[in-house]
Design a protein around this motif. Structure first.
Motif, PDB file in Angstrom:
ATOM      1  N   LEU A 322     -31.442 -35.437   0.332  1.00  0.00           N
ATOM      2  CA  LEU A 322     -30.193 -36.141   0.652  1.00  0.00           C
ATOM      3  C   LEU A 322     -30.150 -36.452   2.145  1.00  0.00           C
ATOM      4  N   PHE A 323     -30.471 -35.441   2.931  1.00  0.00           N
ATOM      5  CA  PHE A 323     -30.405 -35.608   4.381  1.00  0.00           C
ATOM      6  C   PHE A 323     -31.354 -36.734   4.838  1.00  0.00           C
ATOM      7  N   ASP A 324     -32.582 -36.680   4.383  1.00  0.00           N
ATOM      8  CA  ASP A 324     -33.555 -37.700   4.800  1.00  0.00           C
ATOM      9  C   ASP A 324     -33.090 -39.105   4.412  1.00  0.00           C
ATOM     10  N   ALA A 325     -32.543 -39.210   3.218  1.00  0.00           N
ATOM     11  CA  ALA A 325     -32.090 -40.530   2.756  1.00  0.00           C
ATOM     12  C   ALA A 325     -30.956 -41.058   3.641  1.00  0.00           C
ATOM     13  N   PHE A 326     -30.015 -40.187   3.990  1.00  0.00           N
ATOM     14  CA  PHE A 326     -28.860 -40.637   4.786  1.00  0.00           C
ATOM     15  C   PHE A 326     -29.232 -40.929   6.230  1.00  0.00           C
ATOM     16  N   ILE A 327     -30.166 -40.156   6.755  1.00  0.00           N
ATOM     17  CA  ILE A 327     -30.604 -40.376   8.127  1.00  0.00           C
ATOM     18  C   ILE A 327     -31.373 -41.694   8.221  1.00  0.00           C
ATOM     19  N   ASP A 328     -32.171 -41.911   7.189  1.00  0.00           N
ATOM     20  CA  ASP A 328     -32.977 -43.112   7.130  1.00  0.00           C
ATOM     21  C   ASP A 328     -32.079 -44.345   7.040  1.00  0.00           C
ATOM     22  N   ASP A 329     -31.032 -44.251   6.225  1.00  0.00           N
ATOM     23  CA  ASP A 329     -30.115 -45.372   6.057  1.00  0.00           C
ATOM     24  C   ASP A 329     -28.677 -44.873   5.863  1.00  0.00           C
ATOM     25  N   PRO A 330     -27.934 -44.722   6.966  1.00  0.00           N
ATOM     26  CA  PRO A 330     -26.552 -44.229   6.865  1.00  0.00           C
ATOM     27  C   PRO A 330     -25.686 -45.116   5.972  1.00  0.00           C
ATOM     28  N   GLY A 331     -26.136 -46.349   5.732  1.00  0.00           N
ATOM     29  CA  GLY A 331     -25.400 -47.254   4.857  1.00  0.00           C
ATOM     30  C   GLY A 331     -25.361 -46.783   3.411  1.00  0.00           C
ATOM     31  N   PRO A 334     -20.969 -43.112   1.537  1.00  0.00           N
ATOM     32  CA  PRO A 334     -19.696 -43.790   1.262  1.00  0.00           C
ATOM     33  C   PRO A 334     -19.030 -44.232   2.573  1.00  0.00           C
ATOM     34  N   ASP A 335     -18.172 -45.227   2.467  1.00  0.00           N
ATOM     35  CA  ASP A 335     -17.617 -45.909   3.645  1.00  0.00           C
ATOM     36  C   ASP A 335     -17.112 -44.990   4.758  1.00  0.00           C
ATOM     37  N   GLU A 336     -16.272 -44.012   4.407  1.00  0.00           N
ATOM     38  CA  GLU A 336     -15.667 -43.204   5.477  1.00  0.00           C
ATOM     39  C   GLU A 336     -16.732 -42.403   6.227  1.00  0.00           C
ATOM     40  N   HIS A 337     -17.775 -41.977   5.505  1.00  0.00           N
ATOM     41  CA  HIS A 337     -18.828 -41.201   6.171  1.00  0.00           C
ATOM     42  C   HIS A 337     -19.727 -42.111   6.993  1.00  0.00           C
ATOM     43  N   ARG A 338     -19.936 -43.321   6.488  1.00  0.00           N
ATOM     44  CA  ARG A 338     -20.726 -44.261   7.276  1.00  0.00           C
ATOM     45  C   ARG A 338     -19.966 -44.627   8.554  1.00  0.00           C
ATOM     46  N   ALA A 339     -18.656 -44.782   8.422  1.00  0.00           N
ATOM     47  CA  ALA A 339     -17.849 -45.107   9.607  1.00  0.00           C
ATOM     48  C   ALA A 339     -17.912 -43.962  10.622  1.00  0.00           C
ATOM     49  N   ALA A 340     -17.852 -42.723  10.112  1.00  0.00           N
ATOM     50  CA  ALA A 340     -17.960 -41.562  11.010  1.00  0.00           C
ATOM     51  C   ALA A 340     -19.313 -41.573  11.686  1.00  0.00           C
ATOM     52  N   CYS A 341     -20.333 -41.951  10.939  1.00  0.00           N
ATOM     53  CA  CYS A 341     -21.700 -41.999  11.480  1.00  0.00           C
ATOM     54  C   CYS A 341     -21.781 -43.004  12.632  1.00  0.00           C
ATOM     55  N   THR A 342     -21.231 -44.168  12.412  1.00  0.00           N
ATOM     56  CA  THR A 342     -21.256 -45.208  13.449  1.00  0.00           C
ATOM     57  C   THR A 342     -20.570 -44.702  14.721  1.00  0.00           C
ATOM     58  N   ARG A 343     -19.401 -44.093  14.523  1.00  0.00           N
ATOM     59  CA  ARG A 343     -18.625 -43.561  15.639  1.00  0.00           C
ATOM     60  C   ARG A 343     -19.404 -42.480  16.393  1.00  0.00           C
ATOM     61  N   MET A 344     -19.986 -41.560  15.650  1.00  0.00           N
ATOM     62  CA  MET A 344     -20.662 -40.427  16.276  1.00  0.00           C
ATOM     63  C   MET A 344     -21.997 -40.837  16.891  1.00  0.00           C
ATOM     64  N   GLN A 348     -23.078 -39.945  20.610  1.00  0.00           N
ATOM     65  CA  GLN A 348     -24.116 -38.922  20.807  1.00  0.00           C
ATOM     66  C   GLN A 348     -25.517 -39.375  20.426  1.00  0.00           C
ATOM     67  N   GLY A 349     -25.702 -40.618  20.065  1.00  0.00           N
ATOM     68  CA  GLY A 349     -27.039 -41.082  19.682  1.00  0.00           C
ATOM     69  C   GLY A 349     -27.506 -40.466  18.378  1.00  0.00           C
ATOM     70  N   PRO A 350     -28.843 -40.243  18.253  1.00  0.00           N
ATOM     71  CA  PRO A 350     -29.411 -39.734  16.998  1.00  0.00           C
ATOM     72  C   PRO A 350     -28.780 -38.418  16.545  1.00  0.00           C
ATOM     73  N   ALA A 351     -28.379 -37.560  17.509  1.00  0.00           N
ATOM     74  CA  ALA A 351     -27.766 -36.280  17.124  1.00  0.00           C
ATOM     75  C   ALA A 351     -26.439 -36.525  16.402  1.00  0.00           C
ATOM     76  N   GLY A 352     -25.705 -37.547  16.818  1.00  0.00           N
ATOM     77  CA  GLY A 352     -24.439 -37.876  16.176  1.00  0.00           C
ATOM     78  C   GLY A 352     -24.671 -38.409  14.770  1.00  0.00           C
ATOM     79  N   ARG A 353     -25.708 -39.231  14.640  1.00  0.00           N
ATOM     80  CA  ARG A 353     -26.060 -39.765  13.324  1.00  0.00           C
ATOM     81  C   ARG A 353     -26.417 -38.618  12.363  1.00  0.00           C
TER      82      ARG A 353
END
Ligand code: MG
Length: 383
Positions: A322-331, A334-344, A348-353
């Motif tokens: 799961l982690f690898d898939a989300f890191i590879d493509d945060p898209g 689900p929307d709210e988590h992707r939005a949090a990803c963009t913000r973070m 903080q760069g890759p660490a925020g992602r």
């Protein structure tokens, strides 16, 4: 009602909340903490998260929710007996596992490995993150805005690096100071609860047997005591009668030994408790040995059982994928988590992602993680 000991956490001496709020009208500050925890989303998720067994393995095993309730109940007894703040210790216990990943320790280890280059993943720290940041219920602040004492109790361990970033809450890990007594006893309540319920659940699952447990001195002692009183007793009832005596022994010793240590220490305030060179809550020497032998047994025979290891290895794989898939493509999140990803990621760069993916995964229940994994990797599954 007896009054609180001078070294207990007193409402009017609290170090307060991060965002000041008016005093509650008819509750104490710590009652307010407890109520906020019980109403949180993360608290409800505990019902579908587990510790040793995975949620779908059976309906009668402890979940994180029932575990947290058992811990709170044991803690309340100890707190009350020592004239400490019962409500604060209850609040700490109800919140202590809020940051736990799906699949118990296996999930936490896997996520920690995934996050190795991004600050790691610690479930205690994640529990704090849940109550400080991730819960979204209030207009004025993120998180639950709990009291300092409650947050101090939730963060029972913390790496040096993370402590440096936590401000006043991290100070005690750097300066090697103690938390309040309600936090100290919550740790022991946690341990007493899980060791003993793992005995019961392990037997229920057929992974360990009562005969095997006779090599654990604590079990052996009460096995003999129960059979002396009820010679014909067998099966589950025998196990329950033994386990409840084990819990009673550990709790009673903890209360007596801690009361003696508190008396001898001469501490007169929570500030002196924090400054004391070591913890003041603890078992006496012989009971500490007995408890250790029980833990060692469980580690050898239950946590390392091949059936537990198989589940653990599947769980690690699910979390890692799961982690690898989300890191590879945060898209893919689900929307709210992707939005949090963009913000973070912006901050903080890759660490925020990476952290946003860890937050999403850590919040999953066992069954949700399994379903999400299927949705991502099984083409015949709906997305
Ligand atoms: Mg626990």
């Amino acid at each position: 009602m007896t009054s609180l000991a001078p070294y207990a956490a007193h409402d009017d001496q609290s170090r307060g909340r991060r965002f000041p709020e008016p005093k509650p009208a008819y509750r104490s500050e710590y009652q307010r903490d407890r109520d906020r925890i019980v109403h949180s989303t993360a608290f409800r998720r505990l019902v579908y998260k587990t510790q040793v067994f995975v949620n779908h393995e059976g309906d009668l095993y402890r979940t994180r929710l029932t575990h947290s309730l058992e811990v709170a109940q044991i803690a309340r007894t100890i707190a009350r007996a020592l004239n400490l703040n019962e409500v604060l210790s209850e609040a700490i216990c109800l919140a202590h596992d809020l940051g736990h990943t799906p699949f118990g320790h296996a999930g936490q280890d896997a996520l920690n490995e995934c996050m190795r280059d991004f600050g790691g993943f610690e479930h205690n720290l994640q529990s704090l993150r849940v109550v400080d940041t991730l819960e979204e219920r209030y207009a004025d602040f993120d998180g639950l805005n709990l009291s300092f004492e409650c947050r101090e109790g939730i963060l029972k361990h913390c790496s040096h690096n993370n402590a440096l970033q936590l401000g006043e809450l991290g100070e005690r890990f750097i300066n090697r100071r103690q938390p309040g007594l309600e936090a100290q006893l919550a740790n022991f309540a946690d341990e007493i609860a899980y060791n003993n319920h793992d005995v019961e659940d392990g037997i229920r699952a057929g992974l360990i047997s009562a005969e095997q447990l006779l090599e654990v001195p604590l079990f052996l002692e009460y096995h003999a005591q129960v059979l002396a009183k009820y010679p014909a007793l067998a099966g589950r009832r025998l196990v329950y009668e033994i386990v409840r005596r084990m819990i009673n022994r550990l709790v009673t010793d903890l209360i007596d030994s801690s009361a003696a240590r508190l008396g001898a220490s001469g501490v007169m305030s929570i500030a002196e408790v924090r400054a004391h060179p070591g913890p003041l809550i603890g078992f006496g020497d012989s009971t500490r040995e007995l408890n250790l032998a029980l833990k060692t047994f469980l580690r050898e025979y239950l946590y390392k059982h091949y059936k537990v290891r198989r589940m653990t290895s599947k769980a690690r794989r699910v979390v890692r994928e799961l982690f690898d898939a989300f890191i590879d493509d945060p898209g893919l999140m689900p929307d709210e988590h992707r939005a949090a990803c963009t913000r973070m990621e912006l901050l903080q760069g890759p660490a925020g992602r990476a952290r946003s993916a860890a937050d999403y995964i850590a919040g999953m229940t066992d069954r949700y993680a399994i379903l999400e994994h299927r949705r991502l990797f099984d083409p015949s599954e709906r997305t």
